[in-house]
Design a protein around this motif. Structure first.
Motif, PDB file in Angstrom:
ATOM      1  N   SER A 115       3.506   2.405   2.863  1.00 56.38           N
ATOM      2  CA  SER A 115       3.168   1.621   4.430  1.00 56.38           C
ATOM      3  C   SER A 115       2.468   0.375   3.773  1.00 56.38           C
ATOM      4  O   SER A 115       1.029   0.494   3.532  1.00 56.38           O
ATOM      5  N   MET A 116       2.727  -0.958   3.275  1.00 55.59           N
ATOM      6  CA  MET A 116       2.376  -1.441   3.644  1.00 55.59           C
ATOM      7  C   MET A 116       0.894  -1.944   3.775  1.00 55.59           C
ATOM      8  O   MET A 116      -0.579  -2.240   3.583  1.00 55.59           O
ATOM      9  N   ASP A 117       1.115  -2.110   5.499  1.00 55.85           N
ATOM     10  CA  ASP A 117      -0.089  -1.901   6.146  1.00 55.85           C
ATOM     11  C   ASP A 117      -1.585  -1.269   6.319  1.00 55.85           C
ATOM     12  O   ASP A 117      -2.457  -1.048   6.197  1.00 55.85           O
ATOM     13  N   LYS A 118      -0.768   0.098   5.803  1.00 54.91           N
ATOM     14  CA  LYS A 118      -1.700   1.230   5.543  1.00 54.91           C
ATOM     15  C   LYS A 118      -1.962   0.893   4.428  1.00 54.91           C
ATOM     16  O   LYS A 118      -3.651   0.953   3.326  1.00 54.91           O
ATOM     17  N   LEU A 119      -1.819   0.536   3.298  1.00 55.32           N
ATOM     18  CA  LEU A 119      -2.092   0.271   2.354  1.00 55.32           C
ATOM     19  C   LEU A 119      -3.008  -1.322   1.968  1.00 55.32           C
ATOM     20  O   LEU A 119      -4.076  -1.077   0.701  1.00 55.32           O
ATOM     21  N   LYS A 120      -2.609  -2.086   2.449  1.00 55.09           N
ATOM     22  CA  LYS A 120      -3.923  -3.302   2.665  1.00 55.09           C
ATOM     23  C   LYS A 120      -4.967  -2.092   3.357  1.00 55.09           C
ATOM     24  O   LYS A 120      -6.334  -3.004   2.582  1.00 55.09           O
ATOM     25  N   MET A 121      -4.933  -1.975   4.464  1.00 61.54           N
ATOM     26  CA  MET A 121      -6.300  -0.881   5.027  1.00 61.54           C
ATOM     27  C   MET A 121      -6.992  -0.284   3.782  1.00 61.54           C
ATOM     28  O   MET A 121      -8.101  -0.459   3.919  1.00 61.54           O
ATOM     29  N   ALA A 122      -6.427   0.365   3.064  1.00 55.19           N
ATOM     30  CA  ALA A 122      -6.850   1.339   2.225  1.00 55.19           C
ATOM     31  C   ALA A 122      -7.280   0.281   0.870  1.00 55.19           C
ATOM     32  O   ALA A 122      -9.044   1.028   0.513  1.00 55.19           O
ATOM     33  N   TYR A 123      -7.330  -0.131   0.676  1.00 59.24           N
ATOM     34  CA  TYR A 123      -7.647  -1.491  -0.438  1.00 59.24           C
ATOM     35  C   TYR A 123      -8.800  -1.601   0.332  1.00 59.24           C
ATOM     36  O   TYR A 123     -10.270  -2.070  -0.743  1.00 59.24           O
ATOM     37  N   GLN A 124      -8.750  -2.833   1.330  1.00 60.64           N
ATOM     38  CA  GLN A 124     -10.131  -3.271   2.059  1.00 60.64           C
ATOM     39  C   GLN A 124     -10.891  -2.311   2.076  1.00 60.64           C
ATOM     40  O   GLN A 124     -12.341  -2.797   2.141  1.00 60.64           O
ATOM     41  N   LYS A 125     -11.364  -1.207   2.202  1.00 66.48           N
ATOM     42  CA  LYS A 125     -11.623   0.531   2.422  1.00 66.48           C
ATOM     43  C   LYS A 125     -12.032   0.534   1.048  1.00 66.48           C
ATOM     44  O   LYS A 125     -13.365   1.429   1.163  1.00 66.48           O
ATOM     45  N   GLY A 126     -11.957  -0.323  -0.036  1.00 65.64           N
ATOM     46  CA  GLY A 126     -12.504   0.413  -1.028  1.00 65.64           C
ATOM     47  C   GLY A 126     -11.753   1.346  -2.109  1.00 65.64           C
ATOM     48  O   GLY A 126     -12.566   2.028  -2.981  1.00 65.64           O
ATOM     49  N   TYR A 127     -10.552   1.957  -1.407  1.00 69.07           N
ATOM     50  CA  TYR A 127      -9.296   2.604  -2.099  1.00 69.07           C
ATOM     51  C   TYR A 127      -8.920   1.424  -3.431  1.00 69.07           C
ATOM     52  O   TYR A 127      -8.533   0.895  -3.754  1.00 69.07           O
ATOM     53  N   GLU A 128      -9.272   2.412  -5.094  1.00 67.56           N
ATOM     54  CA  GLU A 128      -8.797   1.704  -5.964  1.00 67.56           C
ATOM     55  C   GLU A 128      -7.554   2.391  -7.071  1.00 67.56           C
ATOM     56  O   GLU A 128      -7.228   2.111  -7.571  1.00 67.56           O
ATOM     57  N   VAL A 129      -7.436   3.393  -6.626  1.00 68.43           N
ATOM     58  CA  VAL A 129      -6.131   4.258  -7.038  1.00 68.43           C
ATOM     59  C   VAL A 129      -5.811   4.755  -5.204  1.00 68.43           C
ATOM     60  O   VAL A 129      -5.866   5.293  -4.692  1.00 68.43           O
ATOM     61  N   LEU A 130      -3.847   4.829  -6.263  1.00 66.87           N
ATOM     62  CA  LEU A 130      -3.036   4.754  -5.263  1.00 66.87           C
ATOM     63  C   LEU A 130      -1.588   6.232  -5.735  1.00 66.87           C
ATOM     64  O   LEU A 130      -1.908   5.850  -6.652  1.00 66.87           O
ATOM     65  N   ILE A 131      -1.797   7.391  -5.432  1.00 64.56           N
ATOM     66  CA  ILE A 131      -1.518   8.513  -4.867  1.00 64.56           C
ATOM     67  C   ILE A 131      -0.534   8.354  -4.488  1.00 64.56           C
ATOM     68  O   ILE A 131      -0.528   8.980  -2.918  1.00 64.56           O
ATOM     69  N   THR A 132       1.035   8.391  -4.357  1.00 70.48           N
ATOM     70  CA  THR A 132       1.986   9.081  -3.214  1.00 70.48           C
ATOM     71  C   THR A 132       2.104  10.543  -3.055  1.00 70.48           C
ATOM     72  O   THR A 132       2.234  10.269  -4.826  1.00 70.48           O
ATOM     73  N   VAL A 133       2.726  10.576  -2.589  1.00 66.76           N
ATOM     74  CA  VAL A 133       3.366  13.051  -2.311  1.00 66.76           C
ATOM     75  C   VAL A 133       4.836  12.394  -1.159  1.00 66.76           C
ATOM     76  O   VAL A 133       4.816  11.584  -0.539  1.00 66.76           O
ATOM     77  N   ASP A 134       5.834  12.317  -1.994  1.00 69.63           N
ATOM     78  CA  ASP A 134       7.009  12.768  -1.920  1.00 69.63           C
ATOM     79  C   ASP A 134       7.990  11.493  -1.450  1.00 69.63           C
ATOM     80  O   ASP A 134       8.571  11.538  -0.454  1.00 69.63           O
ATOM     81  N   ASN A 135       6.717  10.385  -1.879  1.00 74.70           N
ATOM     82  CA  ASN A 135       7.494   8.909  -1.445  1.00 74.70           C
ATOM     83  C   ASN A 135       7.926   7.791  -2.853  1.00 74.70           C
ATOM     84  O   ASN A 135       6.462   8.528  -3.332  1.00 74.70           O
ATOM     85  N   GLY A 136       7.667   6.689  -2.116  1.00 71.52           N
ATOM     86  CA  GLY A 136       7.642   5.840  -3.718  1.00 71.52           C
ATOM     87  C   GLY A 136       8.039   4.982  -3.791  1.00 71.52           C
ATOM     88  O   GLY A 136       7.768   3.896  -4.825  1.00 71.52           O
ATOM     89  N   VAL A 137       9.270   6.185  -4.458  1.00 74.92           N
ATOM     90  CA  VAL A 137      10.371   5.171  -5.651  1.00 74.92           C
ATOM     91  C   VAL A 137      11.076   4.123  -4.885  1.00 74.92           C
ATOM     92  O   VAL A 137      11.211   3.469  -6.390  1.00 74.92           O
ATOM     93  N   SER A 138      11.384   3.745  -3.538  1.00 74.04           N
ATOM     94  CA  SER A 138      11.626   3.052  -3.127  1.00 74.04           C
ATOM     95  C   SER A 138      10.677   2.215  -2.431  1.00 74.04           C
ATOM     96  O   SER A 138      11.432   1.102  -1.635  1.00 74.04           O
ATOM     97  N   SER A 139       9.855   2.207  -2.434  1.00 77.05           N
ATOM     98  CA  SER A 139       8.759   1.376  -2.112  1.00 77.05           C
ATOM     99  C   SER A 139       7.725   0.068  -2.694  1.00 77.05           C
ATOM    100  O   SER A 139       6.668  -0.463  -3.066  1.00 77.05           O
ATOM    101  N   ALA A 140       9.166  -0.731  -3.204  1.00 82.35           N
ATOM    102  CA  ALA A 140       8.778  -1.890  -4.258  1.00 82.35           C
ATOM    103  C   ALA A 140       7.584  -2.766  -3.561  1.00 82.35           C
ATOM    104  O   ALA A 140       7.003  -3.335  -3.940  1.00 82.35           O
ATOM    105  N   GLU A 141       7.965  -3.095  -2.505  1.00 79.49           N
ATOM    106  CA  GLU A 141       7.389  -4.095  -2.037  1.00 79.49           C
ATOM    107  C   GLU A 141       5.285  -3.837  -1.785  1.00 79.49           C
ATOM    108  O   GLU A 141       4.661  -4.217  -2.418  1.00 79.49           O
ATOM    109  N   ALA A 142       5.359  -2.382  -1.392  1.00 78.41           N
ATOM    110  CA  ALA A 142       4.072  -2.096  -0.761  1.00 78.41           C
ATOM    111  C   ALA A 142       3.476  -1.887  -2.512  1.00 78.41           C
ATOM    112  O   ALA A 142       2.398  -2.031  -3.015  1.00 78.41           O
TER     113      ALA A 142
END
Length: 530
Positions: A115-142
């Motif tokens: 989710s773009m919204d949740k990723l933006k929220m995570a970034y705003q909270k100071g998360y600098e690393v993203l790990i997707t699990v069982d998803n991600g290969v089709s998430s081009a925009e995020a």
């Protein structure tokens, strides 16, 4: 139903080549394995050999993340595989003492994928690393957003890659050799834990449960994952999973499929009454009191799911037109999280291509199931441009359309099904009393686990040399006791119809049951041949 005899003419050669009994040889012949598959069947993977080119860069990345005290955001999925995989990744990061948080989206409100919204929220909270699990290969925009914000992105997924994955590190079965091509999302992150030498029994059990839940082929590394996970469960080494039911030991893959998987999946399905993130918390805790409390809540959600599924399945059955060549049932009141379950049940009962659909905001969402003969994704290719979303595999799909496209969708199915043979065919092999000797049966079941691409075939066999014949709870629940095996029938004619028959031919499935510590073998009769 059309029954078709499977060619197992090479079974005697298999007996001679591998020094095996006739029953095992016939079953193995029915599986249509090539020489490599047969070799793996008898000599399964003993240890994981993991490619440094794939795993070492991720290991080095995690070392940098720890050194620089970066926060990791884990984004999972709401099905059993996604839940188990999220738990494994959280356990890995906790053992590495890397600060992390996780989130699994609401199936009904947010849907599948990063989710773009949740990723933006995570970034705003100071998360600098993203790990997707069982998803991600089709998430081009995020993933593009993550790049723009200079977040480190590690995509772990097993779904088919259809476009370039714009991430820093990719962990996917397609990057590994053939033994690892069949892994689910949890399986691939479990191998990461092994590469980092951080695996433990709980992670093995989680990978096993997810592999069974996602109906992955029982091949290569998956055989070892399932065997090891079940062994640990039978040793009582993961109380969280064991708290979900009262088990007769030893536990096998069928117990996992029917007693564990539906309960974990239920919370994601029933997102209107439960938070799927709490299942991860349940799987993480070591507190016995908390384990039992959360297990009770999960069981309660599943019981609600069972009752609602029963009610809505009955509603759907009332709408079925037996004269139609397929089932397309649209009811606005259906629960979106139950569409797939209902579609599977209706497709299995009617042996027809089935779509179950309901309202979702201003759209119609549906779940499709094949009758086993039709590649559902291939068949829908010509309608894809008219969908809002379409995904899945040969036997199942999810579809979203505008409301005004419902009638055109029906018309498309009517027109295109003319090009498909919609007759339900079930293949079987013939066995006799000599094949069904107790030692033969024991040897066959010593090669568990069975499942996808390793199924026990339908048998055609004669009931003869009967020791006793009885009815159980009613006259339609019948039991024939023979020397080495019992025959059980639940849905054929009553007791009197077979009372004086010396020999009865049936189609049925061979089963291994355990009751009070004792192993019993039986054939569950599908149909008695009149």
């Amino acid at each position: 139903m059309i029954y078709q005899k499977t060619d197992i003419s090479n079974y005697q050669k298999l007996m001679e080549t591998y020094s095996i009994n006739s029953l095992l040889a016939k079953v193995l012949s029915a599986m249509k394995y090539d020489e490599q598959d047969i070799a793996s069947f008898f000599n399964p993977l003993k240890e994981y050999k993991l490619d440094d080119k794939v795993f070492k860069p991720i290991k080095e990345c995690l070392e940098i993340i720890k050194k620089e005290n970066k926060k990791v955001f884990i984004f999972g999925d709401y099905d059993c595989d996604g839940i188990c995989g999220t738990t494994i990744v959280k356990k890995i990061l906790d053992k590495l003492e890397i600060e992390n948080g996780f989130y699994i989206p609401n199936r009904l409100d947010e849907g599948y994928g990063l989710s773009m919204d949740k990723l933006k929220m995570a970034y705003q909270k100071g998360y600098e690393v993203l790990i997707t699990v069982d998803n991600g290969v089709s998430s081009a925009e995020a993933l593009k957003f993550a790049k723009e914000k200079e977040m480190i992105s590690i995509v772990t997924d097993h779904h088919i890659i259809t476009q370039t994955v714009n991430c820093d590190y990719l962990l996917h079965p397609s990057l590994l050799n053939e033994d690892y091509n069949y892994l689910c999302g949890s399986g691939i992150v479990y191998l990461l834990a092994n590469y980092l030498d951080l695996q433990d029994p709980s992670m093995t059990v989680l990978a096993m449960v997810a592999t069974i839940a996602d109906v992955m082929p029982i091949k290569g590394a998956n055989v070892k994952i399932i065997k090891d996970g079940i062994d640990f469960l039978n040793q009582g080494l993961y109380k969280n999973i064991l708290a979900l039911d009262k088990f007769n030991f030893p536990i096998n893959e069928e117990n996992v499929a029917f007693k564990i998987v539906p309960k974990i999946n239920a919370v994601g399905r029933m997102a209107n009454i439960a938070n799927v993130n709490n299942v991860v918390r349940f799987l993480l805790t070591d507190n016995i009191k908390e384990i039992n409390s959360l297990a009770s809540q999960i069981i309660e959600v599943n019981n609600t799911r069972l009752q609602l599924s029963k009610e809505q399945n009955n509603l759907v059955k009332q709408q079925i037109n037996k004269n139609d060549s397929f089932n397309l049932i649209y009811l606005p009141q259906l629960h979106e999280g139950l569409l797939g379950l209902i579609a599977s049940r209706i497709a299995d009962e009617t042996k027809k291509l089935t779509f179950i659909m309901t309202d979702a905001l201003e759209q119609i969402k549906g779940s499709g199931r094949s009758n086993g003969l039709i590649n559902i994704i291939d068949m829908l290719e010509g309608f894809k441009e008219h969908t809002i979303a379409l995904g899945g595999h040969s036997q199942a799909c999810g579809i979203t359309i505008k409301k005004e496209m419902l009638e055109p969708f029906k018309a498309y199915l009517h027109e295109n099904l003319m090009n498909y043979d919609n007759a339900a065919i079930e293949e079987y092999i013939e066995v006799d009393v000599n094949d069904l000797k107790i030692n033969n049966i024991k040897e066959l079941f010593s090669f568990r686990p069975f499942g996808q691409d390793r199924n026990l075939p339908l048998l055609k066999v004669a009931i003869e040399n009967v020791i006793s014949y009885t009815s159980m709870k009613n006259e339609y629940q019948l039991k024939w006791r023979c020397k080495d095996i019992d025959f059980i029938s639940f849905n054929n004619k009553g007791y009197e119809n077979y009372k004086n028959q010396e020999k009865i031919e049936v189609y049925g499935y061979l089963q291994e049951n355990i009751f009070r510590g004792k192993v019993y073998y039986q054939i569950l009769i599908k149909e008695i041949i009149e």
